[in-house]
Scaffold this motif. Structure first.
Motif, PDB file in Angstrom:
ATOM      1  N   VAL A  81       0.802  -1.229   0.000  1.00 31.92           N
ATOM      2  CA  VAL A  81       0.000   0.000   0.000  1.00 31.92           C
ATOM      3  C   VAL A  81       0.833   1.277   0.000  1.00 31.92           C
ATOM      4  CG1 VAL A  81      -1.907  -1.168   1.166  1.00 31.92           C
ATOM      5  CG2 VAL A  81      -0.237   0.093   2.524  1.00 31.92           C
ATOM      6  N   VAL A  82       2.115   1.206   0.381  1.00 28.71           N
ATOM      7  CA  VAL A  82       2.924   2.419   0.452  1.00 28.71           C
ATOM      8  C   VAL A  82       3.428   2.816  -0.927  1.00 28.71           C
ATOM      9  CG1 VAL A  82       3.655   1.976   2.828  1.00 28.71           C
ATOM     10  CG2 VAL A  82       5.064   1.130   0.932  1.00 28.71           C
ATOM     11  N   ALA A  83       3.789   4.087  -1.079  1.00 27.23           N
ATOM     12  CA  ALA A  83       4.408   4.548  -2.325  1.00 27.23           C
ATOM     13  C   ALA A  83       5.858   4.084  -2.401  1.00 27.23           C
ATOM     14  CB  ALA A  83       4.324   6.065  -2.415  1.00 27.23           C
ATOM     15  N   GLU A  84       6.544   4.125  -1.256  1.00 22.29           N
ATOM     16  CA  GLU A  84       7.933   3.670  -1.162  1.00 22.29           C
ATOM     17  C   GLU A  84       8.104   2.925   0.163  1.00 22.29           C
ATOM     18  OE1 GLU A  84      10.303   3.839  -3.360  1.00 22.29           O
ATOM     19  OE2 GLU A  84       9.316   5.152  -4.824  1.00 22.29           O
ATOM     20  N   PRO A  85       8.795   1.762   0.148  1.00 26.17           N
ATOM     21  CA  PRO A  85       8.959   0.995   1.396  1.00 26.17           C
ATOM     22  C   PRO A  85      10.091   1.557   2.262  1.00 26.17           C
ATOM     23  CG  PRO A  85       9.968  -0.189  -0.424  1.00 26.17           C
ATOM     24  CD  PRO A  85       9.336   1.035  -1.028  1.00 26.17           C
ATOM     25  N   ARG A  86       9.782   2.641   2.941  1.00 23.09           N
ATOM     26  CA  ARG A  86      10.746   3.275   3.849  1.00 23.09           C
ATOM     27  C   ARG A  86      10.091   3.388   5.220  1.00 23.09           C
ATOM     28  NH1 ARG A  86      10.631   7.855  -0.228  1.00 23.09           N
ATOM     29  NH2 ARG A  86      12.210   7.393  -1.823  1.00 23.09           N
ATOM     30  N   ILE A  87      10.817   3.021   6.276  1.00 25.17           N
ATOM     31  CA  ILE A  87      10.230   3.095   7.616  1.00 25.17           C
ATOM     32  C   ILE A  87      11.243   3.629   8.611  1.00 25.17           C
ATOM     33  CG2 ILE A  87      10.805   0.696   8.251  1.00 25.17           C
ATOM     34  CD1 ILE A  87       7.916   0.704   9.626  1.00 25.17           C
ATOM     35  N   VAL A  88      10.766   4.511   9.481  1.00 22.44           N
ATOM     36  CA  VAL A  88      11.552   5.007  10.610  1.00 22.44           C
ATOM     37  C   VAL A  88      10.958   4.388  11.871  1.00 22.44           C
ATOM     38  CG1 VAL A  88      12.299   7.015  11.934  1.00 22.44           C
ATOM     39  CG2 VAL A  88      12.061   7.177   9.444  1.00 22.44           C
ATOM     40  N   ASP A  89      11.748   3.554  12.517  1.00 21.29           N
ATOM     41  CA  ASP A  89      11.293   2.856  13.728  1.00 21.29           C
ATOM     42  C   ASP A  89      11.688   3.688  14.938  1.00 21.29           C
ATOM     43  OD1 ASP A  89      10.641   1.132  15.736  1.00 21.29           O
ATOM     44  OD2 ASP A  89      11.974  -0.506  15.109  1.00 21.29           O
ATOM     45  N   GLY A  90      10.761   4.545  15.361  1.00 22.53           N
ATOM     46  CA  GLY A  90      11.065   5.463  16.448  1.00 22.53           C
ATOM     47  C   GLY A  90      11.119   4.805  17.810  1.00 22.53           C
ATOM     48  N   ARG A  91      10.763   3.530  17.901  1.00 23.33           N
ATOM     49  CA  ARG A  91      10.747   2.827  19.187  1.00 23.33           C
ATOM     50  C   ARG A  91      11.639   1.594  19.202  1.00 23.33           C
ATOM     51  NH1 ARG A  91       9.105   6.244  23.091  1.00 23.33           N
ATOM     52  NH2 ARG A  91       7.229   7.366  22.473  1.00 23.33           N
ATOM     53  N   ASN A  92      12.423   1.387  18.129  1.00 23.10           N
ATOM     54  CA  ASN A  92      13.263   0.191  18.038  1.00 23.10           C
ATOM     55  C   ASN A  92      12.449  -1.068  18.342  1.00 23.10           C
ATOM     56  OD1 ASN A  92      16.152   0.794  17.364  1.00 23.10           O
ATOM     57  ND2 ASN A  92      15.852   2.279  19.015  1.00 23.10           N
TER      58      ASN A  92
END
Length: 443
Positions: free
Chosen positions: A412-423
């Motif tokens: 569903v995303v435009a680009e598979p990028r993720i920021v895991d702010g909670r590790n």
């Protein structure tokens, strides 16, 4: 003297602390009358509806409403006539004009209740207050109460963790009562008899020490969180992995692993305002340097939010203008709908202010978030929030997000990028599924 045969108590204030305390004291077998000046709270609680999310609390509430041990009112006269022991559970938010605690709700409760106490009574404060408050309130009660010296004040701080409030009330890890009165101590021992039978530690201190216990505990926990987040800053600069660093530290029993989870930092209605109020009170007492380190604790915590924004911005080319961003999480922590000083919403709002279209999803906190942050868009599922996103940020570590399927999200995303702010995620696994993964304090 307070009659030993009576098991009737009141709870003044029915916010998170008061509603939980009232329901759990009824669960322990006492007759409880909860009071609040907000008629909507009284109406909701009387109907068996908890006006906030706390696992297990609604079941305890409805069970004790049904058996008649628990009811609610907005009438101080009724409370004064009903109970001989009154728990003071009103809020002490940060003042609008300074870092100090706003004690107006505590003072208003005392000024409303004390003049009605014409028989021997005990007031037990549970609100988090600056040291010295209880002594001042005790003098005020003595002046206002018709029963005079027969109305005594003790202070018993609460140690509730949101998401575990019922368990922490019924089975606390310690009970502290600040008093020099044998009558107050005896009343607390009677009220806490079920916990004392479990062997839970019971500490009797003076009023000032009891007041310091809660704020000292919160200051220590905040310091521990900010310490590991400071190490995350160093780890990023050095190319080290703060998660492995935290694991290595946790095996030292002098340090332990609790509250060594690096990430976006703390928020909520307790830690931020309590450490600021603690600093303000130290300044009033003339010992400001003793707590000056808490300024850096607070600053480190705030920097984590800015760093999360920077990481996300870097992933999409250096600018949020016109970009689409999905945010997973609005509550300050999982298993809660509390958005007070929420790092997740702070980051989301900052990104929106920089020109992005930000869509937020949270399992429990959406209604509160929508009221406080109408600048953001909201979704009713994780996939809806992530749809067409050029970067996704995981900012509250709900189990739903920790267990997310990277393949389903990638559809569903435009680009598979993720920021895991909670590790909270496994970097190796997410990268193996084609995602660009970034987290605080990790290579």
């Amino acid at each position: 003297m307070v009659a030993e045969s009576r098991s009737r108590i009141s709870v003044i204030g029915t916010g998170y602390l008061g509603a939980t305390h009232a329901a759990c004291m009824a669960e322990l077998g006492f007759e409880v009358l909860g009071l609040d000046v907000d008629p909507t709270k009284i109406e909701s609680l009387s109907a068996g509806r908890v006006p906030f999310y706390e696992p297990g609390l609604e079941e305890v509430l409805t069970r004790n409403l049904a058996n008649g041990r628990l009811r609610f009112t907005s009438d101080y006269t009724e409370v004064a006539e009903f109970a001989d022991v009154h728990f003071l559970c009103v809020g002490t938010p940060q003042r609008a004009d300074s870092n100090a605690a706003d004690l107006s709700y505590v003072e208003a409760a005392v000024d409303s209740l004390a003049p009605l106490l014409d028989h021997p009574s005990i007031i037990i404060g549970k609100s988090t207050v600056p040291v010295g408050t209880a002594e001042r309130l005790a003098k005020r009660i003595a002046e206002l109460a018709p029963a005079g010296a027969d109305v005594e004040l003790g202070w018993s701080p609460e140690f509730l963790r949101e998401g575990f409030g019922v368990e922490d009330t019924l089975h606390p890890n310690r009970i502290v009562i600040g008093t020099d009165s044998p009558r107050v101590e005896a009343a607390m021992r009677r009220l806490c008899a079920p916990q004392l039978d479990e062997g839970i530690p019971f500490l009797v201190t003076d009023l000032a020490t009891a007041e310091l216990v809660k704020v000292s505990a919160n200051a220590f926990l905040a310091t521990k969180i900010s310490f590991i987040n400071a190490m995350a800053e160093v780890s990023e600069a050095a190319g080290a992995d703060v998660i492995k660093l935290a694991e290595a530290l946790s095996y030292d029993d002098r340090i332990g692993g609790k509250f060594l989870g690096p990430g976006l930092g703390f928020g909520g209605g307790c830690l931020p305002k309590d450490i600021r109020a603690f600093m303000a009170r130290a300044d009033e007492l003339g010992v400001e340097p003793a707590l000056s380190f808490l300024r850096e604790v607070d600053a480190i915590n705030q920097r984590r939010r800015a760093r999360t924004v920077d990481i996300a911005r870097g992933l999409i080319g250096g600018s949020f203008a016109g970009r689409t961003v999905g945010v997973l999480g609005a509550a300050f922590k999982p298993n809660s709908d509390d958005i007070r000083d929420s790092p997740a919403l702070d980051v989301a709002s900052t990104i929106a202010s920089l020109g992005a279209v930000v869509t937020v999803y949270d399992p429990e906190a959406l209604e509160r978030a929508q009221r406080e942050h109408p600048d953001l868009r909201y979704a009713h599922s994780m996939l809806e929030a992530a749809r067409d996103a050029e970067v996704v940020l995981l900012l509250t570590e709900w189990a739903e997000f920790r267990d997310a399927d990277p393949d389903e999200l990638a559809k569903v995303v435009a680009e598979p990028r993720i920021v895991d702010g909670r590790n909270a995620l496994d970097p190796q696994y997410w990268r193996s599924r084609g995602w660009t993964y970034r987290a605080l304090g990790r290579p």
